[in-house]
Each structure stands twice: as structure tokens, then as C-alpha cells.
Design a protein around this motif. Structure first.
Motif, PDB file in Angstrom:
ATOM      1  N   MET A  95     -12.951 -12.957 -23.612  1.00 28.57           N
ATOM      2  CA  MET A  95     -13.510 -13.831 -24.645  1.00 28.57           C
ATOM      3  C   MET A  95     -12.461 -14.385 -25.604  1.00 28.57           C
ATOM      4  O   MET A  95     -12.792 -15.155 -26.506  1.00 28.57           O
ATOM      5  N   SER A  96     -11.211 -13.987 -25.436  1.00 30.96           N
ATOM      6  CA  SER A  96     -10.196 -14.252 -26.457  1.00 30.96           C
ATOM      7  C   SER A  96      -9.999 -15.736 -26.768  1.00 30.96           C
ATOM      8  O   SER A  96      -9.922 -16.130 -27.940  1.00 30.96           O
ATOM      9  N   LYS A  97      -9.927 -16.573 -25.744  1.00 29.42           N
ATOM     10  CA  LYS A  97      -9.738 -18.012 -26.015  1.00 29.42           C
ATOM     11  C   LYS A  97     -10.968 -18.606 -26.689  1.00 29.42           C
ATOM     12  O   LYS A  97     -10.844 -19.421 -27.613  1.00 29.42           O
ATOM     13  N   SER A 103     -13.066 -19.532 -34.093  1.00 25.86           N
ATOM     14  CA  SER A 103     -12.737 -18.929 -35.388  1.00 25.86           C
ATOM     15  C   SER A 103     -11.683 -19.714 -36.153  1.00 25.86           C
ATOM     16  O   SER A 103     -11.598 -19.613 -37.382  1.00 25.86           O
ATOM     17  N   THR A 104     -10.875 -20.501 -35.457  1.00 29.21           N
ATOM     18  CA  THR A 104      -9.864 -21.311 -36.136  1.00 29.21           C
ATOM     19  C   THR A 104     -10.198 -22.793 -36.150  1.00 29.21           C
ATOM     20  O   THR A 104      -9.491 -23.583 -36.771  1.00 29.21           O
ATOM     21  N   ASN A 105     -11.262 -23.170 -35.437  1.00 30.74           N
ATOM     22  CA  ASN A 105     -11.599 -24.589 -35.256  1.00 30.74           C
ATOM     23  C   ASN A 105     -10.450 -25.340 -34.580  1.00 30.74           C
ATOM     24  O   ASN A 105     -10.173 -26.507 -34.869  1.00 30.74           O
ATOM     25  N   ALA A 106      -9.793 -24.645 -33.655  1.00 28.04           N
ATOM     26  CA  ALA A 106      -8.672 -25.247 -32.936  1.00 28.04           C
ATOM     27  C   ALA A 106      -9.161 -26.348 -31.998  1.00 28.04           C
ATOM     28  O   ALA A 106     -10.155 -26.176 -31.292  1.00 28.04           O
ATOM     29  N   GLN A 107      -8.451 -27.452 -32.006  1.00 32.25           N
ATOM     30  CA  GLN A 107      -8.777 -28.578 -31.149  1.00 32.25           C
ATOM     31  C   GLN A 107      -7.749 -28.677 -30.030  1.00 32.25           C
ATOM     32  O   GLN A 107      -6.563 -28.894 -30.285  1.00 32.25           O
ATOM     33  N   VAL A 108      -8.203 -28.491 -28.796  1.00 36.86           N
ATOM     34  CA  VAL A 108      -7.298 -28.558 -27.649  1.00 36.86           C
ATOM     35  C   VAL A 108      -6.904 -30.012 -27.399  1.00 36.86           C
ATOM     36  O   VAL A 108      -7.752 -30.910 -27.414  1.00 36.86           O
ATOM     37  N   ILE A 109      -5.619 -30.225 -27.167  1.00 36.55           N
ATOM     38  CA  ILE A 109      -5.116 -31.577 -26.892  1.00 36.55           C
ATOM     39  C   ILE A 109      -5.316 -31.869 -25.408  1.00 36.55           C
ATOM     40  O   ILE A 109      -4.660 -31.266 -24.553  1.00 36.55           O
ATOM     41  N   THR A 110      -6.206 -32.760 -25.107  1.00 38.33           N
ATOM     42  CA  THR A 110      -6.417 -33.170 -23.714  1.00 38.33           C
ATOM     43  C   THR A 110      -5.643 -34.452 -23.418  1.00 38.33           C
ATOM     44  O   THR A 110      -5.012 -34.585 -22.372  1.00 38.33           O
ATOM     45  N   PHE A 165      -4.804 -26.173 -34.988  1.00 40.15           N
ATOM     46  CA  PHE A 165      -5.911 -25.748 -35.852  1.00 40.15           C
ATOM     47  C   PHE A 165      -5.603 -26.123 -37.300  1.00 40.15           C
ATOM     48  O   PHE A 165      -4.457 -26.051 -37.745  1.00 40.15           O
ATOM     49  N   PRO A 166      -6.631 -26.567 -38.036  1.00 43.28           N
ATOM     50  CA  PRO A 166      -6.421 -27.020 -39.408  1.00 43.28           C
ATOM     51  C   PRO A 166      -6.154 -25.860 -40.359  1.00 43.28           C
ATOM     52  O   PRO A 166      -6.998 -24.982 -40.531  1.00 43.28           O
TER      53      PRO A 166
END
Length: 293
Positions: A61-63, A69-76, A107-108
Motif C-alpha cells: 500500500m506504500s505508494k 497523504s502528500t497529495n503528490a502529483q505523478v508527472i505523466t 508534492f506541494p
């Protein structure tokens, strides 16, 4: 202590849920007496199922947890020159480190930080904060990325899960042995398990869990030294030192607690608290790199 406890929260929550489910299903009845003593073999198997089960579910579940939890946006698709630079830098370092291309995310956060996570070397994610991109030079940021790529290449996430699984297993095993002894010797329960067994087991599990966490934290600190060395090999020792110096000069970071162990910046405060810190003090990490030959 609070940050470390929250870092372990996901793993511990899964362990508790698994334990409860197995108890409701009646599986834990195999731990009762079969004659005159506790079935230690059955208890060890039971403990391993819960201990490693919780650890590997957390790893799987880590990713997912990290992104939310960080609102990280993956760069596609890169939307600007910075994102293009990030993707190309990570791709180059991953190739040199001999791993598959990780997902790359931003992540912001105004803090200068980064982390790597994922279930395997070829299914990982490297994320950096917007503050890191704004406050670090490209050479320093490249060193931070190299540090995180080294974590992935070293298999740190999987190894940490294995160590946590072993620790979970023995904490569960020993806590129930202690509960059994107290139930029999102190409260004179002659058949099955009385309330004293469950109360003592829970208390023992909490105490042993805190003590055992120092083992996990020790390993986590050692992996930081290895990742620093790997980052220096990929991005240059002076760049790695400069990046750590920049982190040392910055303000305390606020990476979500469940990801503290994976962040590059985590400041220790005193000798006792260092036992429960996931990262060595930045001063010691810098000194280790300067002494390397």
C-alpha cells in the motif's frame, strides 16, 4: 517519539486488524493449551502470519498511501522545463543504478524534502517537494534524487518490511508467552485463557513494540548512510554534501508522519531520541561523506 509512533501506525493498524479477524474466526484458539502447556509452534506460526502479513500489506500500500497523504502529483507528461528535467534526471540515474524507471511526483510543501517508496525496485516512486525545487540548485536537487534512487536500488523498502515483519513476529510471540505465564502463575487460570492473558498480552505487546522499534530505527539510520554514499556515486560527493548542508541550514520539515522514515530530511535532537529516529543527524551524515575515500 510521536512521529515514529505515527510512522508505524499503518503497519500496526494492519497487525491489529489481522489479529482481530483471526480471533473472530476462531483461529487463535489453536494457541490454547493442548495438554499442559502453550503450543509454541502454533503460536510462532500465528505470530508470523500476523507480523509479516501486516508488514507486507503496508509495503504493498506504500505508494497509494504516499500519494494520498502528500497529495503528490505523478508527472505523466512534463508540463514545463522543470518537470522535463526531473523526468530525464531520474531516468538517467535509474538506468545507471540498474532499476526500472520509477514514477516521478511532486508534492506541494514549502519544506525541502523528498522520499522514495514502492513495493519493489521496479515498481517504485520518487517524489520531491515543491519547496525543494524552489530552494535547491539543480546540482543539489540532482544529489537528492540520486539519494532516493539509491534507496530504491538498495531495496531498502523491501528490507525494511522484512525487518519489521521479524520484529512484529517476535513481539506478538513474546507478548502472548508473557500473557500465558501471568495468567497461569499469577491468576491461577487452569483451562483456556482468562482476561489476565489478554490484558497482559496487550500491555506486553505495547512495551515490547516500543523497545523493538529501536532495532528498526537503527537499520533505518544505517540505510541513510548507504543511500548518501550511493547518491554521492551517482551525482558527485561534493553535490551530495552540498545538498545535506542545505537541508541542515533549512527549517524543520513536516513530511506526513507515516512517511518520515522515507524522507531525506529528518532531524534528531538528543542522544536518547536518536534511538527512535529514522535518520542520523545531518552533521554525522555530512562527516561520513567527507571522511569517505
Amino acid at each position: 517519539m510521536k512521529r515514529i509512533a505515527l510512522f508505524l501506525m499503518t503497519n500496526l493498524a494492519i497487525v491489529l486488524v489481522l489479529s482481530l479477524v483471526l480471533r473472530l474466526l476462531g483461529v487463535e484458539r489453536i494457541l490454547d493449551e493442548s495438554g499442559s502447556g502453550l503450543d509454541l509452534n502454533a503460536l510462532l506460526i500465528f505470530s508470523a502470519v500476523i507480523g509479516f502479513g501486516g508488514s507486507f500489506i503496508s509495503l504493498a500500500m506504500s505508494k497509494w498511501i504516499a500519494k494520498r497523504s502528500t497529495n503528490a502529483q505523478v508527472i505523466t507528461q512534463p508540463g514545463n522545463a522543470t518537470e522535463q528535467w526531473l523526468l530525464s534526471t531520474v531516468a538517467d540515474q535509474a538506468k545507471r543504478a540498474g532499476i526500472g524507471m520509477p514514477e516521478v511526483a511532486i508534492f506541494p510543501s514549502p519544506d525541502v524534502n523528498a522520499f522514495a517508496t514502492g513495493a519493489s525496485k521496479n515498481s517504485s516512486m520518487v517524489a520531491v517537494s515543491s519547496g525543494l525545487l524552489a530552494k535547491m540548485t539543480k546540482q543539489e536537487a540532482e544529489a537528492v534524487l540520486a539519494h532516493e534512487i539509491s534507496h530504491v536500488a538498495n531495496g531498502d523498502m523491501v528490507t525494511l518490511a522484512l525487518i519489521q515483519g521479524v520484529v512484529n513476529t517476535f513481539v506478538i510471540f513474546l507478548s502472548r508467552v508473557i500473557g500465558h505465564v501471568v495468567d497461569r502463575v499469577v491468576f491461577k487460570t487452569e483451562q483456556g485463557h482468562g482476561p489476565a492473558f489478554w490484558i497482559t498480552s496487550i500491555v506486553a505487546q505495547l512495551v515490547l513494540g516500543i523497545l523493538a522499534s529501536t532495532i528498526v530505527m537503527w537499520f533505518s539510520r544505517q540505510r541513510e548512510y548507504r543511500a548518501d554514499a550511493g547518491g554521492a556515486a551517482l551525482a558527485g560527493r561534493q553535490n551530495m554534501i552540498a545538498a545535506l548542508e542545505r537541508l541542515k541550514a533549512g527549517q524543520p520539515n513536516h513530511l506526513p508522519d507515516e512517511l518520515v522514515a522515507f524522507g531525506i530530511n529528518n532531524k534528531a535532537r538528543d542522544t536518547f531520541s536518536k534511538l527512535f529516529m529514522t535518520h542520523p543527524p545531518l552533521t554525522e551524515r555530512i562527516a561520513r561523506l567527507k571522511e569517505a575515500r
